[in-house]
Write a protein that holds these residues in place. Sequence first.
Motif, mmCIF file in Angstrom:
data_model
loop_
_atom_site.group_PDB
_atom_site.id
_atom_site.type_symbol
_atom_site.label_atom_id
_atom_site.label_comp_id
_atom_site.label_asym_id
_atom_site.label_seq_id
_atom_site.Cartn_x
_atom_site.Cartn_y
_atom_site.Cartn_z
ATOM 1 N N SER A 117 14.452 6.852 7.218
ATOM 2 C CA SER A 117 13.976 7.544 8.369
ATOM 3 C C SER A 117 15.213 8.368 8.606
ATOM 4 O O SER A 117 15.232 9.561 9.409
ATOM 5 C CB SER A 117 13.612 6.708 9.580
ATOM 6 O OG SER A 117 12.185 5.959 9.304
ATOM 7 N N THR A 143 14.412 10.028 14.576
ATOM 8 C CA THR A 143 13.210 9.874 13.660
ATOM 9 C C THR A 143 13.162 8.148 13.343
ATOM 10 O O THR A 143 11.858 7.863 13.142
ATOM 11 C CB THR A 143 13.691 10.454 12.297
ATOM 12 O OG1 THR A 143 14.347 11.595 12.531
ATOM 13 C CG2 THR A 143 12.554 10.430 11.373
ATOM 14 N N THR A 145 13.253 6.007 16.175
ATOM 15 C CA THR A 145 12.095 5.805 17.106
ATOM 16 C C THR A 145 12.763 6.687 18.373
ATOM 17 O O THR A 145 13.661 6.909 18.406
ATOM 18 C CB THR A 145 12.134 4.297 17.723
ATOM 19 O OG1 THR A 145 13.278 3.855 18.581
ATOM 20 C CG2 THR A 145 12.186 3.220 16.725
ATOM 21 N N THR A 169 10.915 14.139 18.084
ATOM 22 C CA THR A 169 10.692 13.582 16.680
ATOM 23 C C THR A 169 10.233 12.372 16.252
ATOM 24 O O THR A 169 9.184 11.835 15.955
ATOM 25 C CB THR A 169 12.188 13.730 15.984
ATOM 26 O OG1 THR A 169 12.679 15.068 16.109
ATOM 27 C CG2 THR A 169 11.869 13.374 14.486
ATOM 28 N N GLY A 170 10.730 11.359 17.519
ATOM 29 C CA GLY A 170 10.117 10.121 17.474
ATOM 30 C C GLY A 170 8.937 10.034 18.048
ATOM 31 O O GLY A 170 7.840 9.160 17.553
ATOM 32 N N LYS A 173 6.463 10.877 15.220
ATOM 33 C CA LYS A 173 6.276 9.598 14.318
ATOM 34 C C LYS A 173 5.446 8.546 14.878
ATOM 35 O O LYS A 173 4.529 8.165 14.192
ATOM 36 C CB LYS A 173 7.749 9.345 13.939
ATOM 37 C CG LYS A 173 7.605 8.122 12.971
ATOM 38 C CD LYS A 173 9.005 7.445 12.808
ATOM 39 C CE LYS A 173 9.015 6.190 11.864
ATOM 40 N NZ LYS A 173 10.428 5.543 11.846
ATOM 41 N N VAL A 176 1.652 9.777 14.355
ATOM 42 C CA VAL A 176 1.243 9.828 13.068
ATOM 43 C C VAL A 176 1.185 8.473 12.385
ATOM 44 O O VAL A 176 0.112 8.292 11.834
ATOM 45 C CB VAL A 176 2.572 10.463 11.903
ATOM 46 C CG1 VAL A 176 2.111 10.349 10.780
ATOM 47 C CG2 VAL A 176 2.606 12.147 12.800
ATOM 48 N N VAL A 177 2.085 7.665 12.950
ATOM 49 C CA VAL A 177 1.769 6.135 12.727
ATOM 50 C C VAL A 177 0.456 5.640 13.281
ATOM 51 O O VAL A 177 -0.254 4.961 12.331
ATOM 52 C CB VAL A 177 2.969 5.245 12.887
ATOM 53 C CG1 VAL A 177 2.862 3.995 12.421
ATOM 54 C CG2 VAL A 177 4.367 5.772 12.004
ATOM 55 N N MET A 203 8.050 1.225 9.067
ATOM 56 C CA MET A 203 7.863 2.391 10.025
ATOM 57 C C MET A 203 8.598 2.341 11.264
ATOM 58 O O MET A 203 9.140 3.257 11.511
ATOM 59 C CB MET A 203 6.156 2.322 10.161
ATOM 60 C CG MET A 203 5.272 2.222 9.383
ATOM 61 S SD MET A 203 5.460 4.101 8.387
ATOM 62 C CE MET A 203 6.260 3.809 7.028
ATOM 63 N N THR A 205 8.598 2.311 14.292
ATOM 64 C CA THR A 205 8.333 2.707 15.748
ATOM 65 C C THR A 205 7.178 1.730 16.247
ATOM 66 O O THR A 205 6.059 1.751 15.849
ATOM 67 C CB THR A 205 7.595 4.146 15.687
ATOM 68 O OG1 THR A 205 6.906 4.311 17.071
ATOM 69 C CG2 THR A 205 6.528 4.364 14.654
#
Length: 251
Positions: A117, A143, A145, A169-170, A173, A176-177, A203, A205
Amino acid sequence: MNIISFFEKNGMITSFLFIAIIMLIADQISTRLLRKKIPGSAIAILLGLLLAYYGGMITGGEKGIADFPLFNGFKLVGGSMFRDFCIVSTALGVSFPVMIQAGKAGIISLILGLSLSFIVGVCVGLAFGYHDAESLATIGAGTLTFIVGPVTGSALGASSDVIALSVATGVVKAIVVTVFTPLVATKIKLDNPHAAMVFGGLMGTTSGVAAGLAATDQKLVPYGALTATFYTGLGCLLCPSVFYLALKAMI
């Protein structure tokens, strides 16, 4: 006292009531329009971002919808206290014997998740034209979290624009997750506590992992959230120190 004055003086009540309405609307959109292919929590996040943008744009402020006097309670609800409480509370319900079973796989997933990440985040920073180690490390941390990004940026003295980019960015992410976890869960055999812990470690986050697993199988949420929480803690330790120094040495 009219009803508007009451809600302005009781910001916490107003904010929780408003959050409940947003969650209800998001759940109805997910159930009735999207047939639960996209979790309601992901839709709620998107609605919240839109409202925050609208609030900041209309008032010219910096706290989003909390800049409206009627919604001033969001300053507290969106603060670090409730954030940390939510992260810690997701670990409740974990079975310690099952957690031990993750063993090496859980540790390896954390290391891979953190490293990959961060590298992706550095590439994003380079694509946006940043070349100094402080900015790249901050975006790379974001990226991981949206919590690690600001922590790293504050420690390294990054600019507010870079910190904001790391948060963005976090958040992307996390969304998306959240969206893709239930869609790919069957294909990657994400159907047991061991797999959930490895997934959380990869992942990272916590909000995305918890929401995605909730849409997949609620029993898996504590396990994925546990390693994701460790991921956040390790990220806050490693990004402003080991990762930053390694990046600075290369640059």
